[in-house]
Structure formats: structure tokens, C-alpha cells
Design a protein around this motif. Sequence first.
Motif, PDB file in Angstrom:
ATOM      1  N   ASP A  81     -16.012 -10.166 -38.927  1.00 27.88           N
ATOM      2  CA  ASP A  81     -16.602 -11.235 -38.124  1.00 27.88           C
ATOM      3  C   ASP A  81     -17.652 -10.684 -37.161  1.00 27.88           C
ATOM      4  O   ASP A  81     -17.582  -9.531 -36.741  1.00 27.88           O
ATOM      5  N   LYS A  82     -18.599 -11.539 -36.815  1.00 28.25           N
ATOM      6  CA  LYS A  82     -19.613 -11.187 -35.827  1.00 28.25           C
ATOM      7  C   LYS A  82     -19.433 -12.090 -34.616  1.00 28.25           C
ATOM      8  O   LYS A  82     -19.174 -13.284 -34.753  1.00 28.25           O
ATOM      9  N   PHE A  83     -19.591 -11.512 -33.428  1.00 33.42           N
ATOM     10  CA  PHE A  83     -19.390 -12.282 -32.205  1.00 33.42           C
ATOM     11  C   PHE A  83     -20.289 -13.513 -32.170  1.00 33.42           C
ATOM     12  O   PHE A  83     -19.844 -14.600 -31.809  1.00 33.42           O
ATOM     13  N   GLU A  84     -21.549 -13.345 -32.521  1.00 30.22           N
ATOM     14  CA  GLU A  84     -22.509 -14.450 -32.458  1.00 30.22           C
ATOM     15  C   GLU A  84     -22.038 -15.645 -33.279  1.00 30.22           C
ATOM     16  O   GLU A  84     -22.180 -16.784 -32.854  1.00 30.22           O
ATOM     17  N   ASP A  85     -21.453 -15.379 -34.437  1.00 32.00           N
ATOM     18  CA  ASP A  85     -20.974 -16.460 -35.298  1.00 32.00           C
ATOM     19  C   ASP A  85     -19.746 -17.157 -34.693  1.00 32.00           C
ATOM     20  O   ASP A  85     -19.645 -18.383 -34.709  1.00 32.00           O
ATOM     21  N   VAL A  86     -18.821 -16.362 -34.176  1.00 27.12           N
ATOM     22  CA  VAL A  86     -17.601 -16.929 -33.580  1.00 27.12           C
ATOM     23  C   VAL A  86     -17.955 -17.780 -32.362  1.00 27.12           C
ATOM     24  O   VAL A  86     -17.512 -18.926 -32.237  1.00 27.12           O
ATOM     25  N   TYR A  87     -18.779 -17.242 -31.472  1.00 24.02           N
ATOM     26  CA  TYR A  87     -19.115 -17.952 -30.242  1.00 24.02           C
ATOM     27  C   TYR A  87     -19.985 -19.183 -30.516  1.00 24.02           C
ATOM     28  O   TYR A  87     -19.760 -20.248 -29.938  1.00 24.02           O
ATOM     29  N   ALA A  88     -20.959 -19.052 -31.407  1.00 19.77           N
ATOM     30  CA  ALA A  88     -21.825 -20.190 -31.738  1.00 19.77           C
ATOM     31  C   ALA A  88     -21.009 -21.319 -32.361  1.00 19.77           C
ATOM     32  O   ALA A  88     -21.247 -22.498 -32.077  1.00 19.77           O
ATOM     33  N   GLY A  89     -20.031 -20.992 -33.196  1.00 14.85           N
ATOM     34  CA  GLY A  89     -19.160 -22.009 -33.786  1.00 14.85           C
ATOM     35  C   GLY A  89     -18.346 -22.735 -32.733  1.00 14.85           C
ATOM     36  O   GLY A  89     -18.182 -23.957 -32.776  1.00 14.85           O
ATOM     37  N   PHE A  90     -17.848 -21.981 -31.749  1.00 19.18           N
ATOM     38  CA  PHE A  90     -17.090 -22.575 -30.643  1.00 19.18           C
ATOM     39  C   PHE A  90     -17.970 -23.515 -29.822  1.00 19.18           C
ATOM     40  O   PHE A  90     -17.586 -24.651 -29.527  1.00 19.18           O
ATOM     41  N   VAL A  91     -19.160 -23.070 -29.460  1.00 19.77           N
ATOM     42  CA  VAL A  91     -20.077 -23.878 -28.652  1.00 19.77           C
ATOM     43  C   VAL A  91     -20.467 -25.144 -29.412  1.00 19.77           C
ATOM     44  O   VAL A  91     -20.487 -26.239 -28.839  1.00 19.77           O
ATOM     45  N   GLN A  92     -20.741 -25.016 -30.704  1.00 19.86           N
ATOM     46  CA  GLN A  92     -21.129 -26.168 -31.506  1.00 19.86           C
ATOM     47  C   GLN A  92     -19.996 -27.191 -31.578  1.00 19.86           C
ATOM     48  O   GLN A  92     -20.230 -28.395 -31.465  1.00 19.86           O
ATOM     49  N   LYS A  93     -18.764 -26.713 -31.734  1.00 20.50           N
ATOM     50  CA  LYS A  93     -17.619 -27.641 -31.800  1.00 20.50           C
ATOM     51  C   LYS A  93     -17.450 -28.367 -30.464  1.00 20.50           C
ATOM     52  O   LYS A  93     -17.170 -29.559 -30.422  1.00 20.50           O
ATOM     53  N   CYS A  94     -17.635 -27.645 -29.340  1.00 14.49           N
ATOM     54  CA  CYS A  94     -17.547 -28.274 -28.022  1.00 14.49           C
ATOM     55  C   CYS A  94     -18.623 -29.354 -27.855  1.00 14.49           C
ATOM     56  O   CYS A  94     -18.344 -30.431 -27.338  1.00 14.49           O
ATOM     57  N   LYS A  95     -19.829 -29.052 -28.299  1.00 17.75           N
ATOM     58  CA  LYS A  95     -20.925 -30.037 -28.190  1.00 17.75           C
ATOM     59  C   LYS A  95     -20.631 -31.261 -29.050  1.00 17.75           C
ATOM     60  O   LYS A  95     -20.871 -32.395 -28.618  1.00 17.75           O
ATOM     61  N   THR A  96     -20.107 -31.049 -30.238  1.00 23.71           N
ATOM     62  CA  THR A  96     -19.767 -32.162 -31.132  1.00 23.71           C
ATOM     63  C   THR A  96     -18.696 -33.053 -30.505  1.00 23.71           C
ATOM     64  O   THR A  96     -18.800 -34.276 -30.543  1.00 23.71           O
ATOM     65  N   LYS A  97     -17.685 -32.446 -29.905  1.00 26.97           N
ATOM     66  CA  LYS A  97     -16.613 -33.222 -29.258  1.00 26.97           C
ATOM     67  C   LYS A  97     -17.130 -33.996 -28.053  1.00 26.97           C
ATOM     68  O   LYS A  97     -16.688 -35.103 -27.797  1.00 26.97           O
ATOM     69  N   GLU A  98     -18.071 -33.412 -27.315  1.00 33.82           N
ATOM     70  CA  GLU A  98     -18.654 -34.104 -26.156  1.00 33.82           C
ATOM     71  C   GLU A  98     -19.421 -35.349 -26.589  1.00 33.82           C
ATOM     72  O   GLU A  98     -19.417 -36.356 -25.897  1.00 33.82           O
ATOM     73  N   GLN A  99     -20.097 -35.280 -27.726  1.00 29.49           N
ATOM     74  CA  GLN A  99     -20.933 -36.381 -28.191  1.00 29.49           C
ATOM     75  C   GLN A  99     -20.132 -37.496 -28.836  1.00 29.49           C
ATOM     76  O   GLN A  99     -20.615 -38.598 -28.964  1.00 29.49           O
TER      77      GLN A  99
END
Length: 100
Positions: A81-99
Amino acid sequence: MATRGASLKMVKEIHAAFDPYGAKGVTIVREFLRRVSSPKLADSNPKFKLTSEVRCDQSNPYIKITYVDKEIEELQIKDSDKFEDVYAGFVQKCKTKEQS
């Protein structure tokens, strides 16, 4: 990296566990903890709870995220795994839930 505008508004709790002498994925977990504990992100949700567990059992590291809608996501971190992929996936899921 698609992490601009990150927020913890939709996150209730994050629990991370890792063995500092174990798998290489521990650096991903430690960087993830560093990012989500930053003052800017912490201010986005004062009720947010962050816990970490240091183990000495050679187990693979993981991050368990509990969202405010009670969904639980467990990320098993692998050496590939790469950190950028793990963190970007987390941020994207948070943004999706907010919307939604």
C-alpha cells in the motif's frame, strides 16, 4: 493529491493498531495518525476520538474508522500500500458522506 478540504465532520472515531517492529506498513499508519491529529483537522470535529494501540505481536497494522452514521470501515494495511492512496481514499469517503 485529492486531500484538499479534508474534514472529520463525518468521523466519530479512528482506532489504529500497529507493531513498530513489524510490517513496513507501520509508516503508513503513523503518517495517517499524524495527519488526522493535526489541529486543522481536529478543529473540524471537536467530538472526534482518536486512539492508537502499539502492539508487539508481529501483526499487520490496521486503521478502523467509525463514521457518524455508524458505518465501520477497517483498513488492513499491506506492505504494498501507498500512504497517498490510503489517505486520499479516506478523504474522498469523508467528502462523499458530507455531501449525502
